[in-house]
Design an enzyme around this catalytic site. Structure first.
Site, PDB file in Angstrom:
ATOM      1  N   GLU A  28      -2.918  -7.382  13.001  1.00  0.00           N
ATOM      2  CA  GLU A  28      -1.537  -7.205  12.551  1.00  0.00           C
ATOM      3  C   GLU A  28      -0.851  -6.266  13.525  1.00  0.00           C
ATOM      4  OE1 GLU A  28      -1.636  -7.984   7.733  1.00  0.00           O
ATOM      5  OE2 GLU A  28      -1.180  -5.981   8.467  1.00  0.00           O
ATOM      6  N   ASP A  59       6.400   2.958   5.026  1.00  0.00           N
ATOM      7  CA  ASP A  59       5.260   3.508   5.766  1.00  0.00           C
ATOM      8  C   ASP A  59       5.144   5.010   5.602  1.00  0.00           C
ATOM      9  OD1 ASP A  59       3.897   1.326   7.236  1.00  0.00           O
ATOM     10  OD2 ASP A  59       5.934   0.955   7.950  1.00  0.00           O
TER      11      ASP A  59
END
Lengths: 412, 272
Positions: free
Chosen positions: B49, B60
């Site tokens: 990824e 995040d």
């Protein structure tokens, strides 16, 4: 400067009934958040839909606005400001007189009541100028809820008095050091907190942005401004005003004033963005008036200041409360519909208006609201005395006196 | 059959758990990312990824945020990320590549342009963190037309009645978020992961992989037991942060950086 007549074009009035069931205003708005938060925003939308159909909820809200906030706020004819501008009559909708000093509390009262109904014990909020942070900390204190406010490290420096007020009110103020260290980064951090503590936490977004249902919900809570102004206009002027002027960062005070007038086609509307050093310099916070394209940030699709690669640009404004690269999605729609004219006032123009209003009327406006005052004076000068303009004086300027003094080289 | 489907099928037949490292493209620069990608494959990665850097990564945690900042300082663009994948593909036709990021850079490029460029570069799947299925119709259609898989997240907060609308849009694999929070947070609630994976198994034939909070061999093994594979992001990005910003890293240094992946591979292989 936009021509006065431009905004009065006839449009289908049902166009202003948004958002649709999925939270869209035309192509704008929607729900663009990570999967962890989807259930939370859906729950919020359900609870809000239920409570907003409940008369008792609004009775509770109205009672708080009356007894705690001090509403209705006056509509004040600013005679000396009018004379100075030399044209149309200028009225001020005095949101600066609300408890906590700005329109923000109209929204935080409503959302805190929702939080209480949902059984949430912990409140989080983002803040730029600190007004929304103070308004959130205030209602949290009143309702006995734990409160955490995310604020960009840069804004903490610019708005020290408000930081201290939040702390006095028992809130935990968290400095956000990531990105540009301003409002947008505070919002990112609040979203991260919400995803982490989603079970017990209610996120009070301070403006008409974010994922559905926030843009609708915050608008509904701020519409008290426009409803009162409309009634007061009939009482005091004997008719509808000819123009409304409000500053636009995220756009909650502006939508609150504008929305109840949207179907009154004779009323022109001006949303004044932060022109910063001037639109041509690129150092501004004016996504609507500077020709930006739509994009997606903080849960909704809207006009957005981003570069060709889709990175969000750093913004500039003298006022922390307008220093935001996006804008509420309903404003994007109203721009496309040409119902509202989106214009700008520069830092210098806002600063000049700050002094003018202070000296002429004995009212110290917030630097955010000073942008609206600056534009309204220019607009008034182009119109005859029998026209009437309402400015949303969204906040008071006590929080800004240090900033102004510093710019002018004065030590306090 | 898409490359990801082939990889998953082959792994299932061999009783192998999928190991999916995440790293930010361009952190600390594009050349190093490319070298790291090959290194990750060498250490047992099945799919990589690749994070598309975005200025406002609101899902995040701090470790990946800093990785994104290191990449953006270099001015990394989505266009460059696609070129990086194309270069990687010149010497690796087997490893799956999934781009993970936020919607705005894709909007700025234009959906159709992006889909076609992704497909031409050898991208196998796209995971857009802030694009839930109900807003994804238009992008999904062009991705499908370009034969790129669209991967979606399921979170611990996802309501059961919503799962069908996610699996309907999802292809390649389903990404189960192990915890309430942001990337890199601590994983604590194994019981709820087990229950939710079992619930998902009843509702989809898609391979299910688990991510968020997997930081070492032990947590990889614990999650690997429950699913078809695991994703390791922050623990790797934290090591990448220690790489100086230079192009010529010696092989040993790169191996040390991806050690968490080789350890996870070993732990996953012991499970079966």
């Amino acid at each position: 400067m936009a021509k006065f007549e431009e905004s009065t074009a006839a449009v289908d009035p049902t166009a202003f009934d948004g958002p649709d069931a999925s939270g869209h205003f035309g192509p704008y708005g929607g729900i663009f958040v990570g999967e962890t938060l989807i259930a939370a925003v859906e729950e919020l939308a359900e609870v809000y839909a239920r409570l907003s159909a409940d008369k008792n909820f609004w009775a509770e809200y109205d009672s708080e606005l009356k007894h705690y906030v001090g509403r209705p706020s006056p509509l004040y004819f600013a005679e000396r400001l009018t004379d100075s501008a030399g044209g149309a009559k200028i009225y001020l909708k005095r949101e600066d007189l609300n408890h906590t000093g700005a329109h923000k509390v109209n929204n935080t009262i409503g959302q805190a009541l929702l939080a209480k109904h949902m059984g949430k014990t912990r409140i989080i909020a983002e803040t730029g100028a600190g007004q929304h942070g103070v308004a959130s900390a205030t209602v949290a204190a009143k309702l006995g809820l734990e409160c955490h406010v995310y604020m960009g490290a840069e804004d903490i420096v610019r708005q020290a008095p408000n930081v201290y007020r939040m702390k006095l009110l028992g809130a935990n103020v968290i400095a956000v050091e990531s990105g540009s260290r301003t409002l947008k980064d505070a919002m990112n951090e609040a979203l991260r907190d919400w995803a982490t503590n989603v079970d017990n936490t209610y996120y009070i977004i301070g403006t008409v942005a974010g994922p559905h249902p926030y843009p609708k919900m915050v608008r509904d809570f701020q519409c008290v401004i426009g409803r009162e102004a409309r009634e007061q206009s009939f009482e005091q002027i004997g008719k509808l005003p000819d123009a409304l002027v409000a500053c636009v960062g995220g756009g909650s005070n502006a939508i609150g004033l504008f929305h109840p007038f949207l179907k009154d086609q004779s009323v022109a509307m001006y949303g004044v963005e932060a022109g910063g050093h001037g639109l041509a310099t690129g150092k501004h916070a004016a996504p609507l008036s500077s020709g930006c394209s739509p994009g997606v940030l903080h849960g909704n699709r809207t006009y957005l200041m981003s570069d060709e690669a889709g990175q969000i640009l750093e913004t500039h404004s003298i006022s922390a409360g307008l220093d935001y690269p996006g804008v509420g999605p309903e404003h994007s729609w109203l721009k496309d519909m040409k119902r509202v004219n989106y214009v700008d006032a520069t830092d210098d123009e806002a600063l000049r208006a700050f002094h003018q209003l202070t000296r002429l009327e004995g009212i110290i406006p917030a630097l955010e609201s000073s942008h609206a005052v600056a534009y309204a004076m220019k607009l008034a000068a182009t119109l005859p005395r029998d026209k009437n303009i309402i400015i949303n004086l969204s906040g008071r300027g006590d929080k800004d006196i240090e900033t102004v003094a510093k710019i002018e080289g004065i030590e306090l | 059959m898409s490359r990801i489907e082939q990889i998953a099928e082959k792994a299932a037949a061999a009783n192998r758990k999928l190991l999916i490292p995440y790293l930010v493209a361009g952190d600390p620069n594009l050349e190093t990312t490319e070298a790291l990608m090959h290194k990750l494959v060498e250490q047992g990665a099945d799919i990589i990824e690749l994070g598309i850097p975005f200025s406002d990564p609101s899902a995040d945690g701090p470790i990946i945020q800093r990785g994104v900042e290191r990449s953006l300082i270099k001015g990394t663009t989505l266009h460059q990320v696609l070129k990086l994948v194309a270069r990687f593909r010149e010497s690796d036709a087997d490893t799956g590549i999934v781009l993970m990021g936020y919607l705005n850079p894709i909007e700025a490029m234009g959906y159709k342009t992006f889909a076609e460029a992704a497909s031409a570069s050898g991208v196998d799947g796209v995971l857009t963190v802030d694009l839930p299925p109900m807003e994804a119709g238009e992008l999904n259609a062009v991705m499908r037309a370009a034969e790129v898989d669209t991967i979606y997240l399921v979170a611990p907060t996802t309501r059961e009645e919503r799962v069908a609308s996610i699996t309907e849009h999802c292809s390649g694999y389903l990404y189960y978020v192990s915890l309430k929070g942001v990337t890199g947070a601590a994983l604590t609630d194994f019981a709820s992961v087990t229950a939710n994976i079992n619930m998902l198994r009843e509702r989809t034939q898609l391979p299910i992989v688990i991510g968020f909070g997997i930081k070492d061999a032990q947590s990889a093994a614990a999650m690997g037991k429950l699913a078809d594979g695991v994703i390791i992001g922050s623990a790797l990005v934290e090591k990448i942060a220690l790489l100086a910003d230079q192009v010529d890293h010696d092989k040993q240094l790169l191996s040390d950086t991806v050690q968490v992946i080789s350890e996870a591979r070993e732990a996953l292989d012991k499970l079966v």
